[in-house]
Motif scaffolding. Structure first.
Motif, PDB file in Angstrom:
ATOM      1  N   THR A 125     -10.685  -1.837   8.489  1.00 13.20           N
ATOM      2  CA  THR A 125      -9.804  -2.512   7.537  1.00 13.20           C
ATOM      3  C   THR A 125     -10.340  -3.916   7.282  1.00 13.20           C
ATOM      4  O   THR A 125     -11.030  -4.495   8.131  1.00 13.20           O
ATOM      5  N   ALA A 126     -10.025  -4.449   6.105  1.00 18.20           N
ATOM      6  CA  ALA A 126     -10.533  -5.775   5.757  1.00 18.20           C
ATOM      7  C   ALA A 126      -9.681  -6.385   4.660  1.00 18.20           C
ATOM      8  O   ALA A 126      -8.994  -5.687   3.906  1.00 18.20           O
ATOM      9  N   VAL A 127      -9.735  -7.700   4.585  1.00 15.16           N
ATOM     10  CA  VAL A 127      -9.178  -8.455   3.467  1.00 15.16           C
ATOM     11  C   VAL A 127     -10.343  -8.843   2.572  1.00 15.16           C
ATOM     12  O   VAL A 127     -11.360  -9.327   3.069  1.00 15.16           O
ATOM     13  N   PRO A 128     -10.234  -8.614   1.250  1.00 13.21           N
ATOM     14  CA  PRO A 128     -11.341  -9.006   0.360  1.00 13.21           C
ATOM     15  C   PRO A 128     -11.430 -10.518   0.237  1.00 13.21           C
ATOM     16  O   PRO A 128     -11.181 -11.108  -0.823  1.00 13.21           O
ATOM     17  N   SER A 129     -11.784 -11.168   1.350  1.00 14.58           N
ATOM     18  CA  SER A 129     -11.685 -12.620   1.458  1.00 14.58           C
ATOM     19  C   SER A 129     -12.636 -13.345   0.514  1.00 14.58           C
ATOM     20  O   SER A 129     -12.354 -14.470   0.099  1.00 14.58           O
ATOM     21  N   LEU A 161     -11.892  -0.341  -0.506  1.00 11.38           N
ATOM     22  CA  LEU A 161     -12.527  -1.587  -0.940  1.00 11.38           C
ATOM     23  C   LEU A 161     -14.017  -1.358  -1.140  1.00 11.38           C
ATOM     24  O   LEU A 161     -14.572  -0.351  -0.697  1.00 11.38           O
ATOM     25  N   ARG A 162     -14.671  -2.330  -1.765  1.00  8.28           N
ATOM     26  CA  ARG A 162     -16.126  -2.349  -1.820  1.00  8.28           C
ATOM     27  C   ARG A 162     -16.671  -3.285  -0.736  1.00  8.28           C
ATOM     28  O   ARG A 162     -17.727  -3.894  -0.902  1.00  8.28           O
ATOM     29  N   SER A 163     -15.957  -3.393   0.351  1.00 11.82           N
ATOM     30  CA  SER A 163     -16.394  -4.260   1.448  1.00 11.82           C
ATOM     31  C   SER A 163     -17.747  -3.797   1.985  1.00 11.82           C
ATOM     32  O   SER A 163     -17.966  -2.600   2.196  1.00 11.82           O
ATOM     33  N   PRO A 164     -18.694  -4.737   2.227  1.00 10.54           N
ATOM     34  CA  PRO A 164     -19.977  -4.336   2.816  1.00 10.54           C
ATOM     35  C   PRO A 164     -19.830  -3.858   4.256  1.00 10.54           C
ATOM     36  O   PRO A 164     -20.660  -3.082   4.740  1.00 10.54           O
ATOM     37  N   SER A 165     -18.780  -4.322   4.946  1.00 11.68           N
ATOM     38  CA  SER A 165     -18.548  -3.926   6.336  1.00 11.68           C
ATOM     39  C   SER A 165     -17.792  -2.599   6.355  1.00 11.68           C
ATOM     40  O   SER A 165     -16.664  -2.504   5.861  1.00 11.68           O
ATOM     41  N   ARG A 185      -6.512   3.095 -12.947  1.00 12.17           N
ATOM     42  CA  ARG A 185      -5.451   2.454 -12.170  1.00 12.17           C
ATOM     43  C   ARG A 185      -6.083   1.851 -10.922  1.00 12.17           C
ATOM     44  O   ARG A 185      -6.739   2.543 -10.144  1.00 12.17           O
ATOM     45  N   THR A 186      -5.909   0.547 -10.736  1.00  8.97           N
ATOM     46  CA  THR A 186      -6.471  -0.148  -9.583  1.00  8.97           C
ATOM     47  C   THR A 186      -5.467  -1.182  -9.080  1.00  8.97           C
ATOM     48  O   THR A 186      -4.640  -1.680  -9.856  1.00  8.97           O
ATOM     49  N   PRO A 187      -5.511  -1.524  -7.791  1.00  4.56           N
ATOM     50  CA  PRO A 187      -4.661  -2.612  -7.311  1.00  4.56           C
ATOM     51  C   PRO A 187      -5.179  -3.947  -7.818  1.00  4.56           C
ATOM     52  O   PRO A 187      -6.337  -4.075  -8.212  1.00  4.56           O
TER      53      PRO A 187
END
Length: 267
Positions: free
Chosen positions: A66-70, A84-88, A137-139
């Motif tokens: 889990t991550a926050v798109p910081s 997400l598109r998070s790299p992690s 549809r996206t957040p």
């Protein structure tokens, strides 16, 4: 069932950025050098304007779920990394849509690449028409910084409209105001009316992703005035251009010197 896979890199990213923390959200211009055994796979690739690049983000942690798109908005909600598109992520495979500028020998020179120097390329795929979903549809994960949001909207407008023109810049400024006063402009409950040029209408439609039908939430009327109306719930936001654009000073001028802005409640 196989429990492991083997990937052979087909190329490497040549970038001016070496640390992932320094990479802008929208990427940069970079080269993708294809290794000699795979150059035959490039045949006729120059016929495409955009490509999907799959890379292996070797600096990214692999124990994150889990991550926050910081980097976009540190105040955003937490998401699972598959949302997400998070790299992690468990397998740090990155998917990037790039614009192909030119090919020189075995190197593809592209725009909007978000991989650092030395990143291994797993695969290259062409971008096809059926990859497009005009109104998905996206957040809402909007950049917290106004400057970052402006850059994001400029990129979106240019991708949709195809060229930079004065009315595209006007559309971006109108969208920034609407986002600030009404919230997420791509929301399915936002209706948009545009009066002005086809360039203004096209750019605004690309920014708000509003369709003319199914559902109908976009209207356009050709006019000499430059005016947009944004409706969300019982709020109606009107934005009218009041002066000729001075492109050199455009981004430095406050909104009130360019527009008349009015918000009202409607039944």
């Amino acid at each position: 069932m196989e429990k492991s896979i083997t990937l052979n890199p087909i190329g490497i990213v040549e970038s001016s950025i070496t640390n992932r923390d320094d990479m802008p959200t929208n990427g940069i211009q970079a080269g993708i050098r294809v290794f000699p055994p795979y150059v035959g796979a490039l045949e006729r690739i120059e016929e495409y304007s955009h490509l999907w690049i799959l890379t292996w983000f070797h600096q990214a942690p692999r124990d994150v779920t889990t991550a926050v798109p910081s980097k976009v908005n540190p105040l955003s909600h937490r998401f699972g990394v598959f949302a997400l598109r998070s790299p992690s992520r468990p397998n740090p495979v990155a998917l990037t849509l790039v614009k192909l500028d030119r090919i020189q020998e075995y190197t593809l020179y592209v725009a909007d690449m978000d991989a650092i120097d030395g990143t291994l390329v797993i695969d290259i795929k062409p971008y096809f028409e059926h990859d497009t979903v005009f109104s998905p549809r996206t957040p809402q994960i909007s950049p917290l910084s106004v400057n970052a949001l402006q850059k994001t909207l400029l990129k979106q407008a240019l991708t949709h409209h195809g060229e930079t023109c004065p009315d595209l810049l006007l559309a971006v400024r109108m969208a920034l105001i609407a986002d600030k006063l009404l919230g997420y402009i791509k929301s399915p409950d936002v209706q948009v009316q545009v009066y002005g040029s086809t360039c203004l209408a096209d750019a605004i439609q690309g920014l708000c992703r509003a369709r003319l039908a199914n559902p109908a939430r976009f209207e356009f009327c050709s006019s000499f005035i430059k005016h947009s109306i944004w409706i969300k719930g019982n709020r109606r936001l009107s934005i009218s251009g009041v002066r000729e654009l001075d492109l050199k000073a455009f981004w430095g001028l406050p909104d009130y010197q360019i527009f008349e802005v009015a918000m009202e409640e409607i039944e």
